[in-house]
Design a protein around this motif. Structure first.
Motif, mmCIF file in Angstrom:
data_model
loop_
_atom_site.group_PDB
_atom_site.id
_atom_site.type_symbol
_atom_site.label_atom_id
_atom_site.label_comp_id
_atom_site.label_asym_id
_atom_site.label_seq_id
_atom_site.Cartn_x
_atom_site.Cartn_y
_atom_site.Cartn_z
ATOM 1 N N TYR A 274 0.838 -1.207 0.000
ATOM 2 C CA TYR A 274 0.000 0.000 0.000
ATOM 3 C C TYR A 274 0.873 1.257 0.000
ATOM 4 O O TYR A 274 0.743 2.126 -0.868
ATOM 5 N N GLY A 275 1.802 1.330 0.957
ATOM 6 C CA GLY A 275 2.661 2.502 1.060
ATOM 7 C C GLY A 275 3.547 2.695 -0.154
ATOM 8 O O GLY A 275 3.731 3.815 -0.628
ATOM 9 N N TYR A 276 4.077 1.600 -0.687
ATOM 10 C CA TYR A 276 4.955 1.715 -1.851
ATOM 11 C C TYR A 276 4.181 2.078 -3.113
ATOM 12 O O TYR A 276 4.700 2.768 -3.997
ATOM 13 N N SER A 277 2.953 1.623 -3.231
ATOM 14 C CA SER A 277 2.129 2.013 -4.379
ATOM 15 C C SER A 277 1.861 3.513 -4.352
ATOM 16 O O SER A 277 1.959 4.198 -5.388
ATOM 17 N N ILE A 278 1.551 4.030 -3.172
ATOM 18 C CA ILE A 278 1.324 5.462 -3.017
ATOM 19 C C ILE A 278 2.602 6.238 -3.330
ATOM 20 O O ILE A 278 2.586 7.237 -4.067
ATOM 21 N N PHE A 279 3.709 5.766 -2.783
ATOM 22 C CA PHE A 279 4.993 6.436 -2.964
ATOM 23 C C PHE A 279 5.375 6.514 -4.444
ATOM 24 O O PHE A 279 5.790 7.570 -4.936
ATOM 25 N N ASN A 280 5.223 5.411 -5.159
ATOM 26 C CA ASN A 280 5.607 5.409 -6.570
ATOM 27 C C ASN A 280 4.665 6.260 -7.412
ATOM 28 O O ASN A 280 5.090 6.941 -8.354
ATOM 29 N N LEU A 281 3.384 6.264 -7.076
ATOM 30 C CA LEU A 281 2.441 7.106 -7.803
ATOM 31 C C LEU A 281 2.747 8.580 -7.565
ATOM 32 O O LEU A 281 2.656 9.395 -8.492
ATOM 33 N N ASP A 282 3.120 8.929 -6.337
ATOM 34 C CA ASP A 282 3.540 10.303 -6.067
ATOM 35 C C ASP A 282 4.742 10.674 -6.936
ATOM 36 O O ASP A 282 4.807 11.779 -7.479
ATOM 37 N N ALA A 283 5.693 9.742 -7.065
ATOM 38 C CA ALA A 283 6.879 10.010 -7.881
ATOM 39 C C ALA A 283 6.501 10.214 -9.344
ATOM 40 O O ALA A 283 6.964 11.170 -9.999
ATOM 41 N N PHE A 284 5.660 9.346 -9.887
ATOM 42 C CA PHE A 284 5.221 9.487 -11.281
ATOM 43 C C PHE A 284 4.482 10.804 -11.481
ATOM 44 O O PHE A 284 4.641 11.476 -12.511
ATOM 45 N N THR A 285 3.673 11.170 -10.506
ATOM 46 C CA THR A 285 2.923 12.419 -10.587
ATOM 47 C C THR A 285 3.860 13.616 -10.619
ATOM 48 O O THR A 285 3.676 14.547 -11.422
ATOM 49 N N MET A 286 4.882 13.603 -9.765
ATOM 50 C CA MET A 286 5.809 14.728 -9.735
ATOM 51 C C MET A 286 6.660 14.782 -11.005
ATOM 52 O O MET A 286 7.044 15.871 -11.445
ATOM 53 N N ILE A 287 6.943 13.647 -11.596
ATOM 54 C CA ILE A 287 7.639 13.646 -12.892
ATOM 55 C C ILE A 287 6.810 14.417 -13.912
ATOM 56 O O ILE A 287 7.323 15.263 -14.655
ATOM 57 N N CYS A 288 5.515 14.134 -13.937
ATOM 58 C CA CYS A 288 4.621 14.851 -14.870
ATOM 59 C C CYS A 288 4.544 16.330 -14.522
ATOM 60 O O CYS A 288 4.535 17.191 -15.420
ATOM 61 N N GLN A 289 4.476 16.647 -13.240
ATOM 62 C CA GLN A 289 4.370 18.031 -12.806
ATOM 63 C C GLN A 289 5.620 18.830 -13.193
ATOM 64 O O GLN A 289 5.528 19.968 -13.664
ATOM 65 N N ILE A 290 6.780 18.251 -13.008
ATOM 66 C CA ILE A 290 8.039 18.952 -13.262
ATOM 67 C C ILE A 290 8.352 19.044 -14.747
ATOM 68 O O ILE A 290 8.793 20.096 -15.238
ATOM 69 N N LEU A 291 8.123 17.970 -15.482
ATOM 70 C CA LEU A 291 8.614 17.875 -16.856
ATOM 71 C C LEU A 291 7.626 18.320 -17.930
ATOM 72 O O LEU A 291 8.025 18.556 -19.070
#
Length: 386
Positions: A274-291
């Motif tokens: 659960y925690g790792y799924s959330i963590f990785n989705l946050d990372a993917f989201t920030m990739i989209c936000q930044i790039l």
């Protein structure tokens, strides 16, 4: 017909921009009191860098970041021998003082930059520069731009590529600098030195053996590599690097890590799915936000088999809105501490005009205090990103 189509595009663009501005205003209203309180705290803090505390187990020097891998413990069968792995179970006796100092630094800069963005008061910039100089400029206190000695394992290795994930907490430092860099109180010489530090670190992340190993990892570690390098490259205006990272997201990260239902199979296989799924989705989201750019909008990108950031958020959102719907095993540790106000909720809401996602975000813990949660939420000051 062509004229009508152009009018429709114009209207749709205007509606999206209006909705995003509305989400941003709502977020500001929700966070303003907290931001100013956090900034008041930050104004009273003195710099604490990696030179403030050290460990005799570090193979590095005074200016080298050092940490020990969280999930490694003494072997009951050989207490004085090499540590052994217990996936998902953090050893509280391991050295993490440098990581805590880095997180504290990110909290200070994030708070000061947020307050500056809201108020325009340069006192926040002046205080931020004091801390930035200590970490990146002052020869007595600065940190070397590498992570050769991060997440060491007693009796096994003096540092691991996995440790590179620790500098995700420099992301809000980099973004805070972007928010404040045009202020009169931010002298150009200091700014240039700081950007040179980040440029050197980007080079190390792309050319060292640990950096390349982390880049090529198959799970959240490679996503976090892309996320943080994107953040640092944005600060340095490294357009070549930014272009390469957009390519990597579209051709490597998204197609290889996400399943067609929007889940992350390698994270679901962990002891903390659960925690790792959330963590990785946050990372993917920030990739989209930044790039994302108008010409190359990663929020809208979809692979040939239908994988996209929208599908990822849509998959996980029901389990965050109502945790009781989670169908897999509970996390081995910190199960009760998730979710909090996750970045994917607010940035997803902003880009897809989804009020329900925003409402869920603001209903969750906006200021978590559990160390393990803070460690895995690198973006805790959303106003500097909106």
């Amino acid at each position: 017909m062509k004229k009508i189509s152009l009018i429709c595009v114009f209207v749709l663009t205007a509606v999206v921009a209006f909705t995003q501005e509305r989400i941003k205003l709502q977020a500001t209203n929700v966070l303003k009191k907290q931001v100013l309180a956090d900034a008041d705290w930050a104004m009273k803090q003195k710099p604490v860098t990696v030179t403030a505390e050290s460990s005799p187990r570090s193979a590095g020097g005074k200016h080298d970041f050092f940490s020990e891998a969280d999930y490694f413990w003494p072997n009951p069968a050989n207490p004085d021998g090499p540590y052994i792995n217990k996936d998902g179970q953090s050893n509280p006796a391991n050295f993490v003082a440098h990581r805590k100092a880095m997180i504290r630094f990110s909290e200070i800069i994030g708070a000061l930059a947020s307050a500056y963005k809201i108020t325009g008061d340069e006192k926040y910039v002046k205080q931020a520069v004091v801390h930035l100089k200590a970490w990146f400029v002052d020869s007595e206190t600065l940190m070397n731009p590498n992570l050769l000695f991060a997440q060491a394992v007693k009796g096994v290795t003096t540092g691991r590529s996995w440790g590179i994930i620790d500098t995700i907490h420099f992301m809000e430092v980099a973004q805070g600098i972007i928010v404040m860099e045009k202020a009169k109180s931010f002298d150009k010489a200091t700014l240039a030195t700081i950007k040179k530090w980040f440029a050197d670190y980007i080079f190390w992340l792309n050319n060292s053996k640990p950096g390349v190993t982390e880049k090529l990892a198959k799970n959240n570690h490679s996503a976090c590599w892309v996320m943080q390098v994107a953040s640092f490259a944005k600060l340095c205006n490294d357009k070549v690097m930014l272009d390469s990272l957009r390519w990597r997201y579209k051709n490597v990260s998204l197609p290889n890590q996400m399943a067609t239902d929007g889940s992350f199979p390698l994270e679901l296989a962990r002891t903390k799915p659960y925690g790792y799924s959330i963590f990785n989705l946050d990372a993917f989201t920030m990739i989209c936000q930044i790039l994302s750019t108008p010409e190359d909008n990663l929020w809208k990108y979809e692979t040939a088999d239908g994988k996209s950031i929208y599908k990822g958020i849509n998959y996980l959102y029901p389990f965050v809105a109502d945790k009781s719907k989670w169908t897999l095993k509970p996390d081995v540790m910190y199960w009760n501490n998730w979710p909090v106000a996750q970045p994917f909720l607010i940035f997803g809401a902003n880009n897809f005009q989804n009020q329900n996602w925003f409402n869920t975000w603001k209903s969750l813990d906006l200021k978590p205090t559990v160390e393990e949660v803070i460690r895995n939420v690198p973006v805790r000051h959303p106003l500097i990103w909106l």
